[in-house]
Write an enzyme that holds these catalytic residues in place. Structure first.
Site, PDB file in Angstrom:
ATOM      1  N   LYS A   1     -32.598 -12.140  -8.081  1.00 19.84           N
ATOM      2  CA  LYS A   1     -33.221 -13.465  -8.065  1.00 19.84           C
ATOM      3  C   LYS A   1     -34.575 -13.319  -7.387  1.00 19.84           C
ATOM      4  O   LYS A   1     -34.651 -12.844  -6.247  1.00 19.84           O
ATOM      5  CB  LYS A   1     -32.358 -14.447  -7.271  1.00 19.84           C
ATOM      6  CG  LYS A   1     -31.013 -14.745  -7.909  1.00 19.84           C
ATOM      7  CD  LYS A   1     -30.189 -15.650  -7.012  1.00 19.84           C
ATOM      8  CE  LYS A   1     -30.788 -17.030  -6.895  1.00 19.84           C
ATOM      9  NZ  LYS A   1     -30.085 -17.840  -5.859  1.00 19.84           N
TER      10      LYS A   1
HETATM   11  C1  E4P Z   1     -29.144 -21.016  -6.409  1.00 19.89           C
HETATM   12  O1  E4P Z   1     -29.532 -20.159  -7.127  1.00 19.89           O
HETATM   13  C2  E4P Z   1     -29.997 -21.672  -5.392  1.00 19.89           C
HETATM   14  O2  E4P Z   1     -30.411 -20.721  -4.460  1.00 19.89           O
HETATM   15  C3  E4P Z   1     -29.253 -22.781  -4.735  1.00 19.89           C
HETATM   16  O3  E4P Z   1     -28.563 -23.531  -5.692  1.00 19.89           O
HETATM   17  C4  E4P Z   1     -30.121 -23.667  -3.862  1.00 19.89           C
HETATM   18  O4  E4P Z   1     -29.327 -24.750  -3.463  1.00 19.89           O
HETATM   19  P1  E4P Z   1     -29.654 -25.708  -2.231  1.00 19.89           P
HETATM   20  O5  E4P Z   1     -30.704 -26.666  -2.663  1.00 19.89           O
HETATM   21  O6  E4P Z   1     -28.358 -26.378  -1.940  1.00 19.89           O
HETATM   22  O7  E4P Z   1     -30.107 -24.826  -1.111  1.00 19.89           O
END
Ligand code: E4P
Length: 221
Positions: free
Chosen positions: A86
């Site tokens: 990612k």
């Molecule tokens: C997933 O890939 C993201 O990092 C995650 O859903 C972010 O979520 P949050 O807004 O709850 O931190």
């Protein structure tokens, strides 16, 4: 549609994987930091508890281009297949997404707050795009912006899959499923809120009560 769990909670992953067809797991640095485990324990735990056909997505921590590339190669080398790095869509990140795809790595473009950021990451070859639905809702209608992104990719014929992220409730998931989302990554609490409706439990209790009253037993035979 791919159902991904957005968590480092290995017990929740095992439990939900036994109930549902789970395609994989995403984490980010904050999720790992809050897990109570070391990064190595989380990574080993995920590799150990997911099947080879299930996808694992791990995020870079370094923010410089060389650092992102080094971490991207490490992450994608953790298993022979179904490993994705990612990479946040910063300037360095967009450059790293391009370079990582040139090296043939699996890439998810993350920390996406607008359809335009996502679309340009798709043009760089990202396999997955993770718009932060709930966080985007601070700037407008997050669900509508992700729906627009799905349309933009379709009309331009780009193959990147949208993996909607940052969900805070099951309505957000529901609306994007309705809009044709290719993948969602949701924390266990949001997935649990989509199953186990109290009405279902009441219905089953009534069936058992009626059967028992008529036949004096709680089994079919
Ligand atoms: C997933 O890939 C993201 O990092 C995650 O859903 C972010 O979520 P949050 O807004 O709850 O931190």
């Amino acid at each position: 549609m791919e159902l991904i769990l957005d968590t480092a909670n290995l017990d929740a992953i095992r439990e939900l994987d036994s109930l549902l067809n789970v395609t994989g797991v995403t984490t980010n640095p904050s999720i790992i930091a809050k897990s109570g485990m070391s990064p190595e324990e989380v990574i080993d735990g995920l590799v150990g508890c997911l099947r080879p056909d299930q996808k694992i997505f791990i995020q870079t921590v370094r923010t410089d281009f060389e650092g992102m590339m080094e971490e991207a190669r490490y992450i994608c080398g953790l298993r022979p297949e179904n490993m994705y790095v990612k990479i946040p869509v910063t300037h360095n990140g967009l450059r790293a997404i391009k370079a990582a795809k040139e090296e043939g790595l699996g890439v998810l473009a993350t920390a996406i707050y607008s359809a335009d950021e996502a679309f340009l990451a798709a043009m760089n070859g990202a396999d997955y795009l993770a718009p932060y639905v709930n966080r985007m809702s601070n700037y407008g209608d997050g669900v509508a912006m992700v729906t627009e992104l799905i349309q933009m990719l379709a009309v331009q014929g780009l193959p990147a899959k949208v993996i909607a992220a940052s969900f805070k409730n099951s309505w957000q998931v529901h609306e994007l499923i309705r809009a044709g989302i290719q993948a969602v990554t949701a924390p266990p609490e949001v997935v649990y809120s989509m199953i186990g409706h109290p009405g279902t439990e009441i219905a089953v209790s009534e069936f058992t009560r009626d059967w028992d009253a008529a036949f004096g037993r709680k089994t079919l035979r």
